[in-house]
Design an enzyme around this catalytic site. Structure first.
Site, PDB file in Angstrom:
ATOM      1  N   ASP A 359       0.814  -1.223   0.000  1.00 62.00           N
ATOM      2  CA  ASP A 359       0.000   0.000   0.000  1.00 62.00           C
ATOM      3  C   ASP A 359       0.847   1.272   0.000  1.00 62.00           C
ATOM      4  O   ASP A 359       0.298   2.376  -0.038  1.00 62.00           O
ATOM      5  CB  ASP A 359      -0.919   0.009   1.228  1.00 62.00           C
ATOM      6  N   ARG A 390      -3.541   1.604  -9.245  1.00 56.50           N
ATOM      7  CA  ARG A 390      -2.617   2.540  -8.586  1.00 56.50           C
ATOM      8  C   ARG A 390      -1.380   2.840  -9.405  1.00 56.50           C
ATOM      9  O   ARG A 390      -0.784   3.910  -9.243  1.00 56.50           O
ATOM     10  CB  ARG A 390      -2.183   1.991  -7.224  1.00 56.50           C
TER      11      ARG A 390
HETATM   12  C1  S3P Z   1      -5.041  -6.031   3.392  1.00 56.33           C
HETATM   13  C2  S3P Z   1      -4.283  -6.676   2.453  1.00 56.33           C
HETATM   14  C3  S3P Z   1      -3.762  -6.005   1.252  1.00 56.33           C
HETATM   15  C4  S3P Z   1      -3.759  -4.495   1.399  1.00 56.33           C
HETATM   16  C5  S3P Z   1      -5.056  -3.976   1.945  1.00 56.33           C
HETATM   17  C6  S3P Z   1      -5.340  -4.589   3.314  1.00 56.33           C
HETATM   18  C7  S3P Z   1      -5.556  -6.804   4.545  1.00 56.33           C
HETATM   19  O1  S3P Z   1      -4.578  -6.343   0.157  1.00 56.33           O
HETATM   20  O2  S3P Z   1      -3.503  -3.888   0.157  1.00 56.33           O
HETATM   21  O3  S3P Z   1      -5.019  -2.574   2.077  1.00 56.33           O
HETATM   22  O4  S3P Z   1      -6.025  -6.193   5.519  1.00 56.33           O
HETATM   23  O5  S3P Z   1      -5.496  -8.039   4.490  1.00 56.33           O
HETATM   24  P1  S3P Z   1      -4.329  -7.687  -0.721  1.00 56.33           P
HETATM   25  O6  S3P Z   1      -4.710  -8.849   0.101  1.00 56.33           O
HETATM   26  O7  S3P Z   1      -5.249  -7.524  -1.912  1.00 56.33           O
HETATM   27  O8  S3P Z   1      -2.888  -7.658  -1.107  1.00 56.33           O
END
Ligand code: S3P
Length: 479
Positions: A359, A390
């Protein structure tokens, strides 16, 4: 370029906000899927940042604390919960499923009375999840293991995001789904309490997909296993154990981890303290790192190594960041981040680091724009599946502010000169909170002010962002 814009202080602008968004739960009405307003914001150059602030609660942990509390028997209390729109959407959904979720303001805590593993009731209406991919994917795992049909939708950003990645494994377990093309929201989840345990190898490094399967596995007889070739954030594993689940972690053949959850545990209510969010702290940290002479402390930041890749990268770039007062909070490592501004240099960020800072690339691109030399960021394919594409949003924002860069299918190369970037651009945020905050940080270090067309999504993860940055001396205002 933006001089013609009349800047009103953000505090005044708040009066015209849609009521009830970031500060007064509960949320979850139909309006969540239709953002009723936009808020153009502008950030102007500041000579240096100074002060001490406290990071807002961790978003990933806040969702999980509420969800696991709902699946536990007895009472769970949560302190330090992030009261952003995404987490409030989870709270509202859990209420629709039968959990009691209350904000005890005077005690600065949230209290949850759970329905127990497998004990959710059929929601009477569509679950409105706003902008929140974590709510949608993790709840899909919980709902798949219940014998009723539920429906979920969200805002224009969430309705574009890929859900096939959770639909595929949950279908293998025995649930059924009806969605739009590509499995997109609105989505119907036709669950069953007779799911089959599976062993599933993650095709994409995603903590959300891993968590959806493990949560479905809680209400499934036997052992459900996820194999993750590349490590992703492990909050689900840590916190499920804390609630009393049996979660086994072993090495997988050929590398990576095998994570197994044993079905039908009796989860028990717990008292949880949520640490500050390293992904939110990142904006203040980068802002200070790119303004020489800055000296700030961001208190209470989670430094789980599976979340801290940005901080390793900034240090590689020459940033002066000290982790002070290291301690444990809620089963997670935490520190106060002491940052001093100075010159940064370009680096290569290897693809294997991506899951630990997934992120943070938008704000890293801003740091790279202010560094001297070239920064190459590799292995960024997953950025295209976030709140916006993004990679494309960052590239457009860099271009609008005169920053030389190249974008590939899964990489970004930014050329910094070490001098303040030109700035002066108007950046389109595409309902993406991190694009908004990242380019406002750029405006603090660029020659001309930087504006974002819509800062309202910031409330999804960081209500009070502009005020917190203001406490450090930044100028971020309604335009
Ligand atoms: C998250 C996992 C990530 C991250 C998101 C929050 C989580 O996403 O980008 O902001 O809380 O498990 P992805 O699982 O799609 O990588």
């Amino acid at each position: 370029m933006l001089e013609h814009l009349s800047a009103r202080p953000l505090r005044a602008a708040r009066k015209v906000r849609r009521p009830g968004v970031a500060f007064s739960p509960p949320l979850g009405e139909a309006s969540l899927s239709q953002r009723g307003h936009t808020a153009k914001l502008v950030a102007r150059s500041v000579s240096r940042l100074q002060g001490r602030v406290r990071a807002p609660g961790d978003k990933s942990l806040s969702h999980r604390a509420l969800m696991f509390g709902a699946m536990a028997l007895g009472e769970t209390t949560v302190r330090g919960l992030l009261e952003g729109e995404d987490v409030l959407a989870t709270a509202a959904a859990l209420r629709s499923l039968g959990a009691e979720v209350a904000h005890e303001r005077e005690l600065s805590r949230w209290r949850i009375r759970g329905f127990g593993v497998g004990g959710a009731r059929e929601p009477a209406d569509v679950l409105e999840l706003g902008n929140s991919g974590t709510s949608a994917r993790l709840l899909a795992g919980i709902l798949a293991s219940h014998p009723f049909t539920s429906f979920m939708t969200g805002d224009a950003s969430l309705r574009r995001r890929p859900m096939q990645r959770v639909i595929e494994p949950l279908t293998r377990m025995g649930a059924r789904f009806e969605g739009r093309e590509g499995g997109r929201l609105p989505l119907a989840i036709i669950g069953t309490d007779e799911l089959m345990p599976i062993e599933y190898r993650l095709p994409v490094p995603s903590a959300q997909v891993k968590s959806a399967i493990l949560l479905a596995g809680l209400n499934t007889a036997g052992e459900t296993t996820v194999i993750e070739p590349e490590p992703t954030r492990d909050h689900t594993e840590r916190l499920l154990r804390h609630f009393g689940a049996e979660v086994r972690i072993a090495s997988a053949d050929g590398g990576g981890k095998r994570i197994t959850v044993v079905g039908w545990p009796e989860l028990k209510g717990r008292d949880i303290v949520v640490p500050g969010d390293p992904s939110s702290a990142a904006f203040a940290v980068v802002a200070a790192a790119i303004r020489p002479g800055s000296d700030i402390v961001v208190e209470n930041v989670g430094i789980n190594p599976l979340r801290a890749g940005l901080y390793d990268t900034l240090r590689d770039m020459g940033a002066d960041i000290a982790f002070e007062n290291r301690r444990e909070l809620g089963g997670e490592p935490v520190a106060d981040l002491h940052v001093k501004g100075g010159a940064l240099k370009g680096v290569e960020v290897p693809p294997e680091r991506a899951p630990t800072m997934i992120d943070e690339y938008p704000v890293l691109a801003v740091a790279a724009a202010c560094a001297e030399g070239t920064t190459r960021m590799l292995g960024l394919g997953e950025l295209r599946a976030k709140e916006s594409d993004r990679l494309a949003s960052v590239s457009a924002g860099l271009a609008a502010n005169g920053i030389k860069h190249e974008m590939g299918a899964a990489e970004l190369v930014v050329h910094g000169t070490g001098a303040p970037p030109r700035g002066g651009g108007l950046v389109r945020t595409h309902l993406d909170h991190r694009i908004a905050m990242s380019f406002l940080v750029l405006g603090l270090a660029s020659r001309d002010p930087v504006a974002v067309d819509d800062g309202s999504p910031i409330d999804t993860s960081f209500p009070g962002f502009a005020l917190l940055m203001g406490d450090l001396g930044a100028r971020i205002e309604a335009a």
